[in-house]
Design a protein around this motif. Sequence first.
Motif, mmCIF file in Angstrom:
data_model
loop_
_atom_site.group_PDB
_atom_site.id
_atom_site.type_symbol
_atom_site.label_atom_id
_atom_site.label_comp_id
_atom_site.label_asym_id
_atom_site.label_seq_id
_atom_site.Cartn_x
_atom_site.Cartn_y
_atom_site.Cartn_z
ATOM 1 N N LEU A 224 7.744 35.203 -15.917
ATOM 2 C CA LEU A 224 8.854 35.990 -15.229
ATOM 3 C C LEU A 224 9.972 34.605 -16.105
ATOM 4 C CD1 LEU A 224 8.347 36.797 -12.096
ATOM 5 C CD2 LEU A 224 8.335 38.327 -13.902
ATOM 6 N N ILE A 225 9.899 33.943 -16.143
ATOM 7 C CA ILE A 225 10.847 32.748 -17.478
ATOM 8 C C ILE A 225 11.097 33.192 -18.523
ATOM 9 C CG2 ILE A 225 11.135 30.285 -17.913
ATOM 10 C CD1 ILE A 225 8.941 29.848 -14.822
ATOM 11 N N LEU A 226 9.939 33.038 -19.028
ATOM 12 C CA LEU A 226 9.870 33.984 -20.146
ATOM 13 C C LEU A 226 10.390 34.747 -20.696
ATOM 14 C CD1 LEU A 226 10.040 32.430 -23.174
ATOM 15 C CD2 LEU A 226 7.611 34.094 -22.939
ATOM 16 N N GLY A 227 10.330 35.949 -19.583
ATOM 17 C CA GLY A 227 11.299 36.996 -19.970
ATOM 18 C C GLY A 227 12.680 36.909 -19.314
ATOM 19 N N ASN A 228 12.601 36.058 -19.223
ATOM 20 C CA ASN A 228 14.388 36.231 -18.894
ATOM 21 C C ASN A 228 14.889 35.428 -19.750
ATOM 22 O OD1 ASN A 228 16.784 36.119 -16.883
ATOM 23 N ND2 ASN A 228 16.669 33.726 -17.107
ATOM 24 N N THR A 229 14.625 34.621 -20.506
ATOM 25 C CA THR A 229 14.836 33.676 -21.370
ATOM 26 C C THR A 229 15.431 34.197 -22.937
ATOM 27 O OG1 THR A 229 13.414 31.516 -21.373
ATOM 28 C CG2 THR A 229 14.367 31.697 -23.424
ATOM 29 N N LEU A 230 14.295 35.470 -23.139
ATOM 30 C CA LEU A 230 14.411 37.024 -23.866
ATOM 31 C C LEU A 230 15.471 37.583 -23.622
ATOM 32 C CD1 LEU A 230 10.055 36.652 -24.964
ATOM 33 C CD2 LEU A 230 12.087 37.143 -25.941
ATOM 34 N N ARG A 231 15.035 37.952 -22.748
ATOM 35 C CA ARG A 231 16.710 38.825 -22.489
ATOM 36 C C ARG A 231 17.928 37.951 -22.521
ATOM 37 N NH1 ARG A 231 20.909 39.040 -18.460
ATOM 38 N NH2 ARG A 231 19.728 36.958 -17.113
ATOM 39 N N LEU A 232 17.831 36.398 -22.622
ATOM 40 C CA LEU A 232 19.217 36.053 -23.028
ATOM 41 C C LEU A 232 19.289 35.994 -24.404
ATOM 42 C CD1 LEU A 232 19.557 33.235 -20.531
ATOM 43 C CD2 LEU A 232 20.218 34.682 -20.015
ATOM 44 N N ALA A 233 18.617 35.828 -24.836
ATOM 45 C CA ALA A 233 17.773 35.794 -26.457
ATOM 46 C C ALA A 233 18.666 37.302 -27.251
ATOM 47 C CB ALA A 233 17.451 35.646 -27.372
ATOM 48 N N ILE A 234 18.306 38.160 -26.168
ATOM 49 C CA ILE A 234 18.908 39.540 -26.347
ATOM 50 C C ILE A 234 20.230 39.488 -26.016
ATOM 51 C CG2 ILE A 234 19.067 42.109 -25.558
ATOM 52 C CD1 ILE A 234 15.794 41.248 -25.342
ATOM 53 N N GLU A 235 20.423 39.555 -25.232
ATOM 54 C CA GLU A 235 22.195 39.598 -24.932
ATOM 55 C C GLU A 235 23.457 38.622 -25.789
ATOM 56 O OE1 GLU A 235 23.849 41.491 -22.920
ATOM 57 O OE2 GLU A 235 22.318 41.429 -22.169
ATOM 58 N N ALA A 236 22.654 36.890 -26.686
ATOM 59 C CA ALA A 236 23.305 36.734 -27.642
ATOM 60 C C ALA A 236 23.351 37.472 -29.312
ATOM 61 C CB ALA A 236 22.599 35.192 -27.869
ATOM 62 N N ARG A 237 22.448 38.220 -29.590
ATOM 63 C CA ARG A 237 23.090 38.867 -30.147
ATOM 64 C C ARG A 237 23.208 40.282 -30.169
ATOM 65 N NH1 ARG A 237 16.743 36.744 -33.359
ATOM 66 N NH2 ARG A 237 18.255 38.390 -34.749
ATOM 67 N N ARG A 238 23.738 40.381 -29.231
ATOM 68 C CA ARG A 238 23.454 41.928 -29.179
ATOM 69 C C ARG A 238 24.243 42.840 -30.287
ATOM 70 N NH1 ARG A 238 25.270 45.806 -24.774
ATOM 71 N NH2 ARG A 238 23.789 44.131 -23.702
ATOM 72 N N ALA A 239 25.530 41.834 -30.319
ATOM 73 C CA ALA A 239 26.630 42.064 -32.278
ATOM 74 C C ALA A 239 25.881 42.933 -32.792
ATOM 75 C CB ALA A 239 27.666 41.688 -32.479
ATOM 76 N N GLU A 240 24.857 41.858 -33.307
ATOM 77 C CA GLU A 240 23.778 42.380 -34.636
ATOM 78 C C GLU A 240 23.000 43.178 -34.240
ATOM 79 O OE1 GLU A 240 21.277 38.390 -35.239
ATOM 80 O OE2 GLU A 240 20.069 39.701 -36.104
ATOM 81 N N ILE A 241 22.328 43.508 -32.808
ATOM 82 C CA ILE A 241 20.975 44.257 -32.850
ATOM 83 C C ILE A 241 21.943 46.078 -33.053
ATOM 84 C CG2 ILE A 241 20.351 46.211 -30.953
ATOM 85 C CD1 ILE A 241 20.094 42.950 -29.658
ATOM 86 N N VAL A 242 22.984 45.357 -32.247
ATOM 87 C CA VAL A 242 24.166 47.079 -32.655
ATOM 88 C C VAL A 242 24.354 47.403 -33.846
ATOM 89 C CG1 VAL A 242 26.142 48.184 -32.022
ATOM 90 C CG2 VAL A 242 25.198 46.463 -30.431
ATOM 91 N N VAL A 243 25.199 46.145 -35.059
ATOM 92 C CA VAL A 243 24.981 46.843 -36.556
ATOM 93 C C VAL A 243 23.688 47.171 -37.415
ATOM 94 C CG1 VAL A 243 26.061 45.762 -38.204
ATOM 95 C CG2 VAL A 243 26.823 45.224 -36.315
ATOM 96 N N ILE A 244 22.705 46.568 -36.326
ATOM 97 C CA ILE A 244 21.323 46.701 -37.125
ATOM 98 C C ILE A 244 21.007 48.280 -36.951
ATOM 99 C CG2 ILE A 244 19.171 46.546 -37.499
ATOM 100 C CD1 ILE A 244 19.482 43.112 -36.958
ATOM 101 N N LYS A 245 20.814 48.532 -35.677
ATOM 102 C CA LYS A 245 20.639 50.019 -35.230
ATOM 103 C C LYS A 245 21.858 50.824 -35.719
ATOM 104 C CE LYS A 245 18.012 49.445 -31.255
ATOM 105 N NZ LYS A 245 18.664 50.002 -29.504
#
Lengths: 338, 221
Positions: A224-245
């Motif tokens: 759960l802790i690691l999952g939350n860390t990754l959620r934050l990482a995803i959140e931090a790279r939201r713009a990049e993910i959107v552009v890549i998609k």
Amino acid sequence: MGDWSVAVGIYEGRNVPAGPGMNNARRVGVGPRHPIVRWVYHHRQAAADSLHKLVFEPISTLLTWMVLGIALALPATLLVLLSNVLALADTIDVPARFSLFLNELTTLEQASDIARRMEQRVDIAQVSVLDRVTALADFGVQTGLESLIESLDANPLPHTLLVEPAAHINASRMDELADALTNTPGVANVIFDTQWLARFETSLLLLQRLVIGLGLMMVIGAILILGNTLRLAIEARRAEIVVIKLIGGGDAFVRRPFLYMGLWCGVGGGALAIGLVIIFLSLLASPAATLLALYNSDWQLQGLSFIAALQLALVGGSLGLLSAWQATTIHLRRVEPK
Amino acid sequence: MIVFDRVGKRFDNHDAIRDISLTIDSGEMVFLTGHSGAGKSTFLRLLMLLERPTSGCLMVNHRDTSRVKRRAIGTYRRDFGIVFQDHQLLFDRTVFDNVALPLHIAGFEMRDVNRRVRAALDKVGLLQRERANPAVLSGGEQQRVGIARAVVARPKILIADEPTGNLDPQLSAEIMSLFEAFNQVGVMVVIASHDLALISRLRHRIITLNNGRLVGGGGHL
Ligand SMILES: Nc1ncnc2c1ncn2[C@@H]1O[C@H](COP(=O)(O)OP(=O)(O)OP(=O)(O)O)[C@@H](O)[C@H]1O
Ligand SMILES: [Mg+2]
């Protein structure tokens, strides 16, 4: 701004009408790799990339590793201790001996007869006869009540058979034997503490379950802790993910760096856990040896084996991958181009 | 080739696109115009599969887009180069890395990436700024970085939503001639723009939308 020839250059190699400045000597590249080569390349890229990102944020990376390391180290230490206890339990010789008090009227000859017959049984190693006179004297010596015994009118003790069961008989066979002995004609009373063996085995089982339960809870917490860390990482790279998609990166491409991030966090946590377990056990080794010496045992605490250490790192890695998988499944879907 | 066959797109209770049928040929360059809210962006978003039609059928290169599964959308979008009005550049990396992104996704060799990115940046006149962060560039320069990124992987179809939205007339004209240059080498170009003065000077088909309906420039079907 540049001229048309470069625009043509960009498109060179494709089957397009020749524009001005078309020049075969200015080929731009050879096109994408073969899909399998590309797949391998993307994996290497994602692996290196996410490792890079972790290294460049040493504090938060170290914190994540610590959290995972501690979550893994606790159950791992308990497991090592448990396996020590189990191994130690194996070395304990169960000083099992039945004391059979015979009927008061049984003579010494009859007692020897019974003893001989009992010795035929496979689950009995040896039977010795303790005659009532010796028994009373022994009792007096052991308890220091010789004078009291001398004042007795009659010997209150019957003849006694001391039955030693065959080695390596488990608790249930022991119960069977106890029943058989009790039902032997001429035997008035059987004394044997089979209960302590059962208690010991049950305690071990309880300990085992406790360790597994604690371990599972810690592991779920870690996920759960690691999952939350990754959620934050995803959140931090939201713009990049959107552009890549937007420009053609598929779900798998977007997901890969996060899976590797989970893997690296997990492996790092596992490695840290190995260190913690080794430190833990080395702290326990000397007091444990001292304690066991008090019980006349020269048992040495067995540390973390090389294989077990590898397994720990592997468990860390799989946990990391698992929580990255669940985190990306849940959170990446929500990051879509608007 | 792009074929809209009675395509409609309805949001909640509002029709953004109504019953549009038209064809855009490979190698053609068309403008898409209409008042604000006419449905130009929605039209382009349907092409990109950012939205799905609520009625009708949209074919791209003889393929029914409703058959493109979620997993395959990435591959589908790689046939397109897209220029966004708000650029959609990433400010955590250089101009060069922004332009290289589609090539990394498509899996080009590093050597290949370098040459193509340089060629694309040269084309938009920004080769000297390849090491710069796009955040420090002007709006027009950012737009050109976006164009370089859109063409770097040699897409068959180039789509641009208001690519000259807030540029001066001189720069707007230059950007448009850039698009024409790509069209010259056989790329289909679809540009949404409400700059009628500019696009009517260029001799290309103009598709006009009004309240989601096709009112001019509809192709043969
Ligand atoms: N996701 C959405 N949900 C609801 N309504 C939407 C959505 N997207 C677009 N619309 C509506 O659809 C209509 C067409 O919008 P669209 O963005 O396509 O217009 P446009 O022609 O691009 O306008 P502009 O020139 O201002 O960019 C508008 O009325 C808009 O409010
Ligand atoms: Mg719009």
